[in-house]
Design a protein around this motif. Structure first.
Motif, PDB file in Angstrom:
ATOM      1  N   UNK A   4       0.010  16.248 -10.067  1.00  0.00           N
ATOM      2  CA  UNK A   4       0.284  14.861  -9.678  1.00  0.00           C
ATOM      3  C   UNK A   4       1.709  14.725  -9.143  1.00  0.00           C
ATOM      4  N   UNK A   5       2.673  15.285  -9.861  1.00  0.00           N
ATOM      5  CA  UNK A   5       4.073  15.187  -9.428  1.00  0.00           C
ATOM      6  C   UNK A   5       4.306  15.930  -8.124  1.00  0.00           C
ATOM      7  N   UNK A   6       3.599  17.015  -7.906  1.00  0.00           N
ATOM      8  CA  UNK A   6       3.738  17.786  -6.677  1.00  0.00           C
ATOM      9  C   UNK A   6       3.231  17.005  -5.465  1.00  0.00           C
ATOM     10  N   UNK A   7       2.269  16.126  -5.683  1.00  0.00           N
ATOM     11  CA  UNK A   7       1.715  15.307  -4.601  1.00  0.00           C
ATOM     12  C   UNK A   7       2.418  13.958  -4.456  1.00  0.00           C
ATOM     13  N   UNK A   8       3.335  13.655  -5.366  1.00  0.00           N
ATOM     14  CA  UNK A   8       4.028  12.358  -5.354  1.00  0.00           C
ATOM     15  C   UNK A   8       5.164  12.372  -4.344  1.00  0.00           C
ATOM     16  N   UNK A   9       5.405  11.217  -3.740  1.00  0.00           N
ATOM     17  CA  UNK A   9       6.522  11.079  -2.807  1.00  0.00           C
ATOM     18  C   UNK A   9       7.833  10.848  -3.536  1.00  0.00           C
ATOM     19  N   UNK A  10       7.744  10.202  -4.706  1.00  0.00           N
ATOM     20  CA  UNK A  10       8.942   9.881  -5.482  1.00  0.00           C
ATOM     21  C   UNK A  10       8.503   9.559  -6.911  1.00  0.00           C
ATOM     22  N   UNK A  11       9.411   9.752  -7.866  1.00  0.00           N
ATOM     23  CA  UNK A  11       9.111   9.423  -9.260  1.00  0.00           C
ATOM     24  C   UNK A  11      10.204   8.528  -9.809  1.00  0.00           C
ATOM     25  N   UNK A  12       9.810   7.380 -10.338  1.00  0.00           N
ATOM     26  CA  UNK A  12      10.707   6.471 -11.056  1.00  0.00           C
ATOM     27  C   UNK A  12      10.451   6.701 -12.534  1.00  0.00           C
ATOM     28  N   UNK A  13      11.491   7.118 -13.271  1.00  0.00           N
ATOM     29  CA  UNK A  13      11.287   7.519 -14.658  1.00  0.00           C
ATOM     30  C   UNK A  13      12.583   7.426 -15.452  1.00  0.00           C
ATOM     31  N   UNK A  14      12.445   7.497 -16.747  1.00  0.00           N
ATOM     32  CA  UNK A  14      13.627   7.653 -17.597  1.00  0.00           C
ATOM     33  C   UNK A  14      13.960   9.142 -17.685  1.00  0.00           C
ATOM     34  N   UNK A  15      15.046   9.462 -18.381  1.00  0.00           N
ATOM     35  CA  UNK A  15      15.430  10.857 -18.596  1.00  0.00           C
ATOM     36  C   UNK A  15      14.376  11.473 -19.507  1.00  0.00           C
ATOM     37  N   UNK A  16      13.522  12.312 -18.922  1.00  0.00           N
ATOM     38  CA  UNK A  16      12.376  12.827 -19.669  1.00  0.00           C
ATOM     39  C   UNK A  16      11.919  14.159 -19.086  1.00  0.00           C
ATOM     40  N   UNK A  17      10.988  14.773 -19.756  1.00  0.00           N
ATOM     41  CA  UNK A  17      10.409  16.016 -19.268  1.00  0.00           C
ATOM     42  C   UNK A  17       9.789  15.870 -17.887  1.00  0.00           C
ATOM     43  N   UNK A  18       8.980  14.821 -17.663  1.00  0.00           N
ATOM     44  CA  UNK A  18       8.413  14.643 -16.323  1.00  0.00           C
ATOM     45  C   UNK A  18       9.483  14.512 -15.225  1.00  0.00           C
ATOM     46  N   UNK A  19      10.640  13.932 -15.543  1.00  0.00           N
ATOM     47  CA  UNK A  19      11.718  13.842 -14.562  1.00  0.00           C
ATOM     48  C   UNK A  19      12.163  15.243 -14.152  1.00  0.00           C
ATOM     49  N   UNK A  20      12.372  16.106 -15.124  1.00  0.00           N
ATOM     50  CA  UNK A  20      12.832  17.458 -14.830  1.00  0.00           C
ATOM     51  C   UNK A  20      11.748  18.285 -14.133  1.00  0.00           C
ATOM     52  N   UNK A  21      10.500  18.069 -14.498  1.00  0.00           N
ATOM     53  CA  UNK A  21       9.401  18.763 -13.834  1.00  0.00           C
ATOM     54  C   UNK A  21       9.301  18.324 -12.376  1.00  0.00           C
ATOM     55  N   UNK A  22       9.396  17.022 -12.117  1.00  0.00           N
ATOM     56  CA  UNK A  22       9.358  16.521 -10.742  1.00  0.00           C
ATOM     57  C   UNK A  22      10.499  17.116  -9.919  1.00  0.00           C
ATOM     58  N   UNK A  23      11.687  17.136 -10.488  1.00  0.00           N
ATOM     59  CA  UNK A  23      12.847  17.702  -9.785  1.00  0.00           C
ATOM     60  C   UNK A  23      12.622  19.180  -9.482  1.00  0.00           C
ATOM     61  N   UNK A  24      12.044  19.915 -10.409  1.00  0.00           N
ATOM     62  CA  UNK A  24      11.770  21.333 -10.185  1.00  0.00           C
ATOM     63  C   UNK A  24      10.740  21.540  -9.079  1.00  0.00           C
ATOM     64  N   UNK A  25       9.889  20.550  -8.877  1.00  0.00           N
ATOM     65  CA  UNK A  25       8.875  20.613  -7.823  1.00  0.00           C
ATOM     66  C   UNK A  25       9.376  20.004  -6.510  1.00  0.00           C
ATOM     67  N   UNK A  26      10.662  19.673  -6.456  1.00  0.00           N
ATOM     68  CA  UNK A  26      11.294  19.062  -5.271  1.00  0.00           C
ATOM     69  C   UNK A  26      10.757  17.671  -4.954  1.00  0.00           C
ATOM     70  N   UNK A  27      10.267  16.982  -5.966  1.00  0.00           N
ATOM     71  CA  UNK A  27       9.882  15.587  -5.809  1.00  0.00           C
ATOM     72  C   UNK A  27      11.108  14.736  -6.119  1.00  0.00           C
ATOM     73  N   UNK A  28      11.545  13.896  -5.183  1.00  0.00           N
ATOM     74  CA  UNK A  28      12.725  13.074  -5.449  1.00  0.00           C
ATOM     75  C   UNK A  28      12.515  12.166  -6.663  1.00  0.00           C
ATOM     76  N   UNK A  29      13.583  11.993  -7.417  1.00  0.00           N
ATOM     77  CA  UNK A  29      13.548  11.236  -8.664  1.00  0.00           C
ATOM     78  C   UNK A  29      14.548  10.094  -8.617  1.00  0.00           C
ATOM     79  N   UNK A  30      14.137   8.939  -9.123  1.00  0.00           N
ATOM     80  CA  UNK A  30      15.064   7.866  -9.472  1.00  0.00           C
ATOM     81  C   UNK A  30      15.016   7.815 -10.992  1.00  0.00           C
ATOM     82  N   UNK A  31      16.096   8.267 -11.616  1.00  0.00           N
ATOM     83  CA  UNK A  31      16.139   8.371 -13.069  1.00  0.00           C
ATOM     84  C   UNK A  31      16.929   7.240 -13.698  1.00  0.00           C
ATOM     85  N   UNK A  32      16.410   6.723 -14.787  1.00  0.00           N
ATOM     86  CA  UNK A  32      17.079   5.665 -15.549  1.00  0.00           C
ATOM     87  C   UNK A  32      17.656   6.298 -16.808  1.00  0.00           C
TER      88      UNK A  32
END
Length: 112
Positions: A4-32
């Motif tokens: 899911x994160x690999x197919x996402x254009x962007x992820x809005x999230x708190x500081x969490x595991x999914x945030x780091x996974x998205x970043x590792x997959x080169x999905x841009x993150x807006x982190x809170x």
């Protein structure tokens, strides 16, 4: 989750595991970030952006809020929707601009 994160254009999230996974997959993150530090814990790539609380307990890594009463969890009120929306909008615009530039590089204008 990775798919899911690999197919996402962007992820809005708190500081969490999914945030780091998205970043590792080169999905841009807006982190809170509230009790953690975006500088210390946030992904390093410039395609990510962060919204952080400005309270004195910010980035303290405390497991429990140090305030009680009306100030309890004040960081959640201090990070208002406008700041989050501005960060998200800016990240979306940046992505769109980059996609347009890539398309222009692939299909250059014949007028040039």
């Amino acid at each position: 989750l990775s798919a899911v994160l690999n197919q996402s254009d962007i992820l809005l999230t708190n500081d969490s595991g999914p945030m780091h996974l998205a970043a590792a997959l080169d999905t841009p993150v807006v982190g809170i970030f509230t009790c953690t530090s975006s500088e210390r814990s946030g992904p390093a790539d410039s395609c990510h952006s962060f919204v952080t609380t400005q309270l004195s307990c910010a980035a303290s890594y405390r497991k429990r809020c140090p305030y009680s009463g009306k100030k309890h969890m004040a960081c959640h009120d201090e990070i208002d929707i406008d700041r989050v929306w501005n960060a998200l909008s800016h990240s979306i615009k940046k992505q769109l601009d980059e996609k347009i530039k890539k398309e222009d590089d692939i299909y250059p204008s014949e007028a040039a």
